[in-house]
Design an enzyme around this catalytic site. Structure first.
Site, PDB file in Angstrom:
ATOM      1  CG  MET A  78      -1.908  -1.172   1.247  1.00  0.00           C
ATOM      2  SD  MET A  78      -2.985  -1.168   2.701  1.00  0.00           S
ATOM      3  CE  MET A  78      -4.023   0.261   2.345  1.00  0.00           C
ATOM      4  CG  HIS A  79       0.576   3.246   2.506  1.00  0.00           C
ATOM      5  ND1 HIS A  79      -0.741   3.541   2.773  1.00  0.00           N
ATOM      6  CD2 HIS A  79       0.953   2.324   3.437  1.00  0.00           C
ATOM      7  CE1 HIS A  79      -1.149   2.831   3.827  1.00  0.00           C
ATOM      8  NE2 HIS A  79      -0.142   2.080   4.230  1.00  0.00           N
ATOM      9  CG  ASP A 234      -0.015  -5.337   1.813  1.00  0.00           C
ATOM     10  OD1 ASP A 234      -0.829  -4.609   2.425  1.00  0.00           O
ATOM     11  OD2 ASP A 234       1.219  -5.163   1.888  1.00  0.00           O
TER      12      ASP A 234
END
Length: 481
Positions: A78-79, A234
């Site tokens: 992520m991110h 995830d």
């Protein structure tokens, strides 16, 4: 019919082919590197993800049933900020989730009125929005050319479908999503000088985001239409893989980082706890998780400096849980998220003496990680999450001693899945199956449980006291409010 699950990890990509009945038919992996051009920076070239995916798929094409592929799901770390221009060219390497260069920008955003309330979360340095503020400040020419910002999984979706599309669970980690309303927030976008047209189209993770591009279908030897799911971050995908979608279901993951996740039937954010509150990959569900940045990474660090493998470090401890040790370890090697939200905090050993052994230090590391997970557990309880037992996953769950320790520190039974697949790649394949028409409630079932590790009730009081001492060991650590 078969379904492809893709788990885009930080160090490598894993692709898994699943049959109609959920049986795993085979998998393939490809690895790539993380660049660290400066201390605290972590970047990747998205071209490496594409090369890894192409290589993994070429390997899986030899499996019987691949030509019956009907659905694809992508899970990703992520991110990350993948920046595209108007011609869909990547403008710079993707800034990853564990990159801390934007700490100052994150603090500015987090202190902006209404940001926590709209996003449901603290703005952590690893989130996407502060990365763009950093780019604006330090790479103005790049910022001026940004036409789209895609998370890593969304970039693979773009490669697969030709469409800019992302799911709710991954997008909730940007600090641009109104997590309760499951839509981009104009106020949050404006706070970091972004626009809605720079965002991908949003879909639920189990919904169809598009279909596989004709060129790829031909290259992969596929005749029929192939649905591509919205996908997931995830941890949301891992929750789909073990069927943790409803209140009372959750897992503890002992990977590089440590995660304690609880599925939620409703939206109950509490940013002050530093718990992450994100949309789940299915409609009308959310999940909350506490995250510690150095779980097995703490044991790997001790392994590197002692020259012993993690297995060699833990083997002398046996399987019988010992009383808390005199040596204490604070597992903040790379800063910490829950509950401290402190990128600068660092780890330490205390209580060392001339008689301290390698085994004592190993026990201290295992205990420190267990206490860090207890921090997340206490923070999650404060939000009202119902946690009566957890499924244990991740590489660290192979240590019987560590499992007994964590079960005792949390005072919760830990369920161990039977042999087989149950992680993010399987969850992604299940999302692909749903995008192709299956009912998510029928597909995303829990795994068979092989056995349960129960708390050592004779040791719980001692570990409660040791946890209190852990909390008091470092003056810079604030108590969970």
């Amino acid at each position: 019919m078969t379904y492809l699950g893709i788990d885009l990890g930080t160090s490598g990509l894993r692709a898994l082919l699943m049959g109609q009945d959920g049986t795993v038919l085979g998998s393939a992996e490809r690895h790539y590197q993380v660049a660290h051009p400066h201390p605290g920076w972590a970047e990747q070239d998205p071209a490496d993800w594409i090369a890894a995916l192409d290589g993994a798929v070429n390997e899986l094409r030899a499996l019987p049933g691949f030509d019956g592929l009907r659905g694809i799901g992508v899970a990703g770390h992520m991110h990350g900020a993948t920046l595209l221009d108007t011609d869909n060219r990547v403008l710079r390497p993707c800034i990853l989730w564990n990159d801390t260069r934007s700490s100052a920008e994150a603090a500015t955003l987090d202190g902006t009125e209404g940001v926590r309330e709209a996003s449901g979360n603290i703005v952590f340095p690893g989130f996407t929005a502060p990365k763009l503020l950093w780019v604006e400040r330090h790479e103005a020419e790049v910022f001026a050319r940004v036409a789209k910002v895609l998370l890593p999984a969304a970039y693979l979706n773009f490669y697969l479908t030709g469409t800019h599309v992302a799911d709710m669970s991954d997008s909730a980690g940007t600090s641009w999503l109104d997590t309760g309303a499951r839509d981009w927030s104009e106020a949050l976008l404006e706070a970091s000088h972004m626009r809605r047209d720079q965002m991908p189209h949003l879909v639920e993770g189990c919904a169809e985001a598009g279909t596989l591009r004709a060129e790829l279908a031909e290259q992969w030897g596929l005749a029929g239409p192939v649905s591509v799911a919205g996908g997931a971050g995830d941890n949301a995908a891992a929750a789909c893989g073990i069927g943790a979608l409803s209140e009372g279901q959750g897992f503890v993951s002992l990977g590089t980082s440590g995660v304690l996740l609880a599925a939620r039937d409703g939206y109950a954010p509490d940013p002050a706890t530093a718990v992450h509150t994100f949309c789940h990959a299915v409609p009308d569900r959310w999940y909350q998780m506490g995250v510690m940045l150095s779980a097995t990474d703490s044991l790997n660090w001790l392994s590197r400096i002692t020259g012993a493998t993690p297995a060699e470090l833990t083997a002398p401890l046996g399987e019988t849980l010992q009383a808390p040790g005199a040596v204490r370890f604070l597992p903040y090697l790379s800063g910490e998220r829950t509950p401290h939200n402190d990128a600068a905090i660092r780890g330490s050993f205390t209580g060392l003496s001339a008689g301290t052994s390698r085994d004592d230090m190993t026990r201290a590391v295992l205990e420190g990680v267990a206490f860090g997970l207890r921090d997340s557990f206490e923070a999650l309880k404060q939000t009202g999450a119902q946690i009566d037992r957890l499924i244990a996953i991740g590489g660290g769950s192979r240590s019987e001693y560590w499992l007994k320790l964590i079960a005792t520190v949390l005072d919760l039974p830990l369920d161990l899945p039977a042999e087989g697949e149950f992680g993010a790649a399987l969850g992604a394949a299940r999302l692909g199956q749903c995008a192709a028409g299956a009912d998510w409630q029928a597909v995303m079932t829990p795994p068979e449980i092989a056995r349960t590790v129960s708390p050592d009730t004779a040791q719980t009081a001692a570990y409660d006291s040791a946890y209190a001492a852990f909390r008091a060991a470092y003056p810079g650590i604030r108590a969970v409010q």
